[in-house]
Design a protein around this motif. Structure first.
Motif, short mmCIF file in Angstrom:
data_model
loop_
_atom_site.label_atom_id
_atom_site.label_comp_id
_atom_site.label_asym_id
_atom_site.label_seq_id
_atom_site.Cartn_x
_atom_site.Cartn_y
_atom_site.Cartn_z
N TRP A 191 2.75 29.18 11.13
CA TRP A 191 2.45 28.15 10.15
C TRP A 191 1.00 28.27 9.68
O TRP A 191 0.12 28.61 10.46
CB TRP A 191 2.66 26.76 10.74
CG TRP A 191 4.09 26.34 10.81
CD1 TRP A 191 5.16 27.07 11.26
CD2 TRP A 191 4.63 25.08 10.42
NE1 TRP A 191 6.30 26.34 11.17
CE2 TRP A 191 6.02 25.12 10.67
CE3 TRP A 191 4.06 23.92 9.92
CZ2 TRP A 191 6.84 24.03 10.40
CZ3 TRP A 191 4.89 22.84 9.66
CH2 TRP A 191 6.26 22.90 9.89
N GLY A 192 0.78 27.97 8.40
CA GLY A 192 -0.57 27.98 7.86
C GLY A 192 -0.64 27.15 6.60
O GLY A 192 0.37 26.74 6.05
N GLY A 193 -1.87 26.92 6.14
CA GLY A 193 -2.09 26.18 4.90
C GLY A 193 -2.51 24.75 5.13
O GLY A 193 -2.66 24.29 6.26
N VAL A 194 -2.75 24.04 4.01
CA VAL A 194 -3.18 22.64 4.03
C VAL A 194 -2.32 21.88 3.04
O VAL A 194 -2.47 22.05 1.83
CB VAL A 194 -4.68 22.52 3.63
CG1 VAL A 194 -5.11 21.07 3.61
CG2 VAL A 194 -5.54 23.34 4.58
N PRO A 195 -1.40 21.06 3.51
CA PRO A 195 -0.99 20.94 4.91
C PRO A 195 -0.20 22.17 5.34
O PRO A 195 0.35 22.90 4.51
CB PRO A 195 -0.10 19.69 4.91
CG PRO A 195 0.46 19.61 3.53
CD PRO A 195 -0.61 20.18 2.61
N ALA A 196 -0.13 22.37 6.64
CA ALA A 196 0.54 23.56 7.17
C ALA A 196 2.04 23.52 6.89
O ALA A 196 2.66 22.47 6.92
CB ALA A 196 0.29 23.68 8.67
N LYS A 197 2.56 24.70 6.60
CA LYS A 197 4.01 24.87 6.42
C LYS A 197 4.37 26.24 6.98
O LYS A 197 3.50 27.08 7.25
CB LYS A 197 4.40 24.76 4.95
CG LYS A 197 3.77 25.81 4.07
CD LYS A 197 4.15 25.63 2.64
CE LYS A 197 3.44 26.68 1.79
NZ LYS A 197 3.76 26.55 0.39
N LYS A 198 5.63 26.48 7.15
CA LYS A 198 6.08 27.75 7.69
C LYS A 198 5.74 28.88 6.72
O LYS A 198 6.06 28.80 5.53
CB LYS A 198 7.58 27.72 7.95
CG LYS A 198 8.09 29.02 8.55
CD LYS A 198 9.59 28.95 8.82
CE LYS A 198 10.08 30.27 9.38
NZ LYS A 198 11.53 30.23 9.63
N ILE A 199 5.08 29.92 7.26
CA ILE A 199 4.76 31.08 6.43
C ILE A 199 5.40 32.35 6.99
O ILE A 199 5.28 33.42 6.40
CB ILE A 199 3.23 31.28 6.26
CG1 ILE A 199 2.53 31.43 7.62
CG2 ILE A 199 2.64 30.12 5.47
CD1 ILE A 199 1.04 31.76 7.51
N GLY A 200 6.06 32.22 8.13
CA GLY A 200 6.73 33.39 8.68
C GLY A 200 7.34 33.11 10.04
O GLY A 200 7.23 32.00 10.58
N ASP A 201 8.00 34.13 10.54
CA ASP A 201 8.58 34.08 11.88
C ASP A 201 7.85 35.09 12.76
O ASP A 201 7.48 36.16 12.29
CB ASP A 201 10.07 34.45 11.83
CG ASP A 201 10.89 33.35 11.17
OD1 ASP A 201 10.85 32.22 11.67
OD2 ASP A 201 11.57 33.66 10.16
N ARG A 202 7.68 34.75 14.01
CA ARG A 202 7.01 35.65 14.94
C ARG A 202 7.85 36.88 15.24
O ARG A 202 7.31 37.96 15.43
CB ARG A 202 6.67 34.89 16.23
CG ARG A 202 5.93 35.72 17.22
CD ARG A 202 5.40 34.90 18.35
NE ARG A 202 4.97 35.77 19.42
CZ ARG A 202 4.62 35.37 20.62
NH1 ARG A 202 4.64 34.09 20.92
NH2 ARG A 202 4.25 36.23 21.53
#
Length: 117
Positions: free
Chosen positions: A87-98
């Motif tokens: 998760w990343g961003g402001v506000p955070a949201k899903k940006i990928g899977d590990r």
């Protein structure tokens, strides 16, 4: 105001990570200064096992960061983060899977649960 945090095991946390209360000050009482109006109550924040939190992240009170999750640098986490998601961003949201597949994700979670014992 800081918030209460419960940490799991094997957490990577970069510099300047902040755990912040959501209800630091009561500000909606007419005739009261914010300075003297008191503080609100916050829930505990949970950071589960094998989590990596990047530099300058802000984690708001009451969220749960699931096992194996990654929080990108500078993120503002204001809701729960599921296990093994990035998760990343402001506000955070899903940006990928590990992990590339559901099977890899499930295998890692089983490993963490077994490792914990």
């Amino acid at each position: 105001m800081s918030s209460d945090v419960t940490f799991g095991n094997n957490i990577l946390m970069a510099g300047r990570v902040n755990f912040v209360g959501r209800n630091d000050h009561v500000f909606d009482e007419p005739g009261m200064l914010i300075w003297t109006s008191g503080r609100g109550n916050d829930e505990t924040t949970f950071v589960e096992d094998d989590v990596w939190i990047g530099t300058n992240s802000i984690i708001l009170a009451g969220v749960r960061i699931g096992m194996g999750a990654i929080i990108a640098a500078g993120a503002l986490v204001n809701k729960d983060v599921p296990p093994c998601e990035i998760w990343g961003g402001v506000p955070a949201k899903k940006i990928g899977d590990r992990f590339k597949t559901t099977e890899e994700r499930e295998r890692h979670i089983k490993f963490l649960l077994k490792y914990k014992k």
